[in-house]
Write a protein that holds these residues in place. Sequence first.
Motif, PDB file in Angstrom:
ATOM      1  N   ALA A 142       9.742   3.301   0.759  1.00 55.31           N
ATOM      2  CA  ALA A 142      10.466   2.033   0.825  1.00 55.31           C
ATOM      3  C   ALA A 142       9.562   0.828   1.049  1.00 55.31           C
ATOM      4  N   THR A 143       8.322   1.048   1.499  1.00 53.01           N
ATOM      5  CA  THR A 143       7.408  -0.067   1.764  1.00 53.01           C
ATOM      6  C   THR A 143       6.028   0.251   1.200  1.00 53.01           C
ATOM      7  N   ILE A 144       5.234  -0.794   1.026  1.00 54.91           N
ATOM      8  CA  ILE A 144       3.861  -0.582   0.560  1.00 54.91           C
ATOM      9  C   ILE A 144       3.088   0.227   1.594  1.00 54.91           C
ATOM     10  N   GLU A 145       3.373   0.033   2.868  1.00 53.19           N
ATOM     11  CA  GLU A 145       2.677   0.798   3.908  1.00 53.19           C
ATOM     12  C   GLU A 145       2.980   2.293   3.789  1.00 53.19           C
ATOM     13  N   GLU A 146       4.237   2.635   3.490  1.00 54.84           N
ATOM     14  CA  GLU A 146       4.595   4.046   3.289  1.00 54.84           C
ATOM     15  C   GLU A 146       3.906   4.617   2.053  1.00 54.84           C
ATOM     16  N   ALA A 147       3.844   3.829   0.992  1.00 51.90           N
ATOM     17  CA  ALA A 147       3.169   4.296  -0.228  1.00 51.90           C
ATOM     18  C   ALA A 147       1.686   4.520   0.041  1.00 51.90           C
ATOM     19  N   ILE A 148       1.048   3.594   0.748  1.00 54.37           N
ATOM     20  CA  ILE A 148      -0.373   3.746   1.068  1.00 54.37           C
ATOM     21  C   ILE A 148      -0.589   4.978   1.941  1.00 54.37           C
ATOM     22  N   SER A 149       0.278   5.198   2.897  1.00 54.28           N
ATOM     23  CA  SER A 149       0.164   6.394   3.751  1.00 54.28           C
ATOM     24  C   SER A 149       0.236   7.666   2.918  1.00 54.28           C
ATOM     25  N   ALA A 150       1.155   7.697   1.940  1.00 51.46           N
ATOM     26  CA  ALA A 150       1.272   8.873   1.065  1.00 51.46           C
ATOM     27  C   ALA A 150       0.004   9.057   0.238  1.00 51.46           C
ATOM     28  N   TRP A 151      -0.554   7.969  -0.279  1.00 53.87           N
ATOM     29  CA  TRP A 151      -1.785   8.067  -1.072  1.00 53.87           C
ATOM     30  C   TRP A 151      -2.962   8.517  -0.207  1.00 53.87           C
ATOM     31  N   LEU A 152      -3.029   8.048   1.021  1.00 55.08           N
ATOM     32  CA  LEU A 152      -4.174   8.382   1.876  1.00 55.08           C
ATOM     33  C   LEU A 152      -4.192   9.837   2.321  1.00 55.08           C
ATOM     34  N   VAL A 153      -3.057  10.524   2.351  1.00 55.94           N
ATOM     35  CA  VAL A 153      -3.057  11.943   2.727  1.00 55.94           C
ATOM     36  C   VAL A 153      -3.247  12.860   1.521  1.00 55.94           C
ATOM     37  N   SER A 154      -3.330  12.278   0.347  1.00 57.99           N
ATOM     38  CA  SER A 154      -3.588  13.044  -0.870  1.00 57.99           C
ATOM     39  C   SER A 154      -5.042  12.827  -1.275  1.00 57.99           C
ATOM     40  N   PRO A 155      -5.869  13.880  -1.296  1.00 55.82           N
ATOM     41  CA  PRO A 155      -7.297  13.687  -1.579  1.00 55.82           C
ATOM     42  C   PRO A 155      -7.599  12.882  -2.844  1.00 55.82           C
ATOM     43  N   ALA A 156      -6.988  13.201  -3.956  1.00 52.73           N
ATOM     44  CA  ALA A 156      -7.297  12.506  -5.211  1.00 52.73           C
ATOM     45  C   ALA A 156      -6.851  11.044  -5.160  1.00 52.73           C
ATOM     46  N   HIS A 157      -5.679  10.796  -4.591  1.00 48.00           N
ATOM     47  CA  HIS A 157      -5.176   9.428  -4.507  1.00 48.00           C
ATOM     48  C   HIS A 157      -5.982   8.605  -3.503  1.00 48.00           C
ATOM     49  N   CYS A 158      -6.362   9.225  -2.392  1.00 48.22           N
ATOM     50  CA  CYS A 158      -7.195   8.557  -1.391  1.00 48.22           C
ATOM     51  C   CYS A 158      -8.544   8.188  -2.008  1.00 48.22           C
TER      52      CYS A 158
END
Length: 193
Positions: A142-158
Amino acid sequence: MTHLKILSLTLISFFFIACGGASDASITTAETSSYEHAEKTTQDEILNAINEARAVARDCQDGNGLISAAPALIWNSDLYSSAYEHSYDLAQSNTFSHYGSGTASDVTGSNNGDSSYFNDRIKANGYVGYKTIGENIAGGQATIEEAISAWLVSPAHCTNLMNSNFKEIGVAVVSDENSEYGIYWTQSFGAKK
């Protein structure tokens, strides 16, 4: 046999998170106001949140160990257009992939008689003469912060998010409450030669 089921579910869960997907819990808590809030996120809010994440040294769990903070990115309207095209396609076609749907909402793919891939969309939206490009997608946050958190816990996305070779970015969010994830985020990264 029970241990195999748990391992299989763990691996499936890891894969799902690595693709930037959302859990059922976060999907069911996304209300109409969340959809409206996500789409009203400003370019400055998005860019500031991403650059704050890049400003911290971190281990992306990609086998490279701790990596240094990355320089701030600047906004690029061509990369934004590519990101918007893909987020819109994901929401309209109710799909979740780096490949476009191949339907009318996948403008680049539809124009080429096939489904698009991120490099096709980036070039078709005017970002040419680049030396490197990349893309991250997320769904249900729902927020950019949530999206960034999801990307940061994924190795390839991080790794993409923290890549110091990227200099420019465009990020788009599109929602459709009738789709599986409701809210779709796309980051298009690049650096010119």
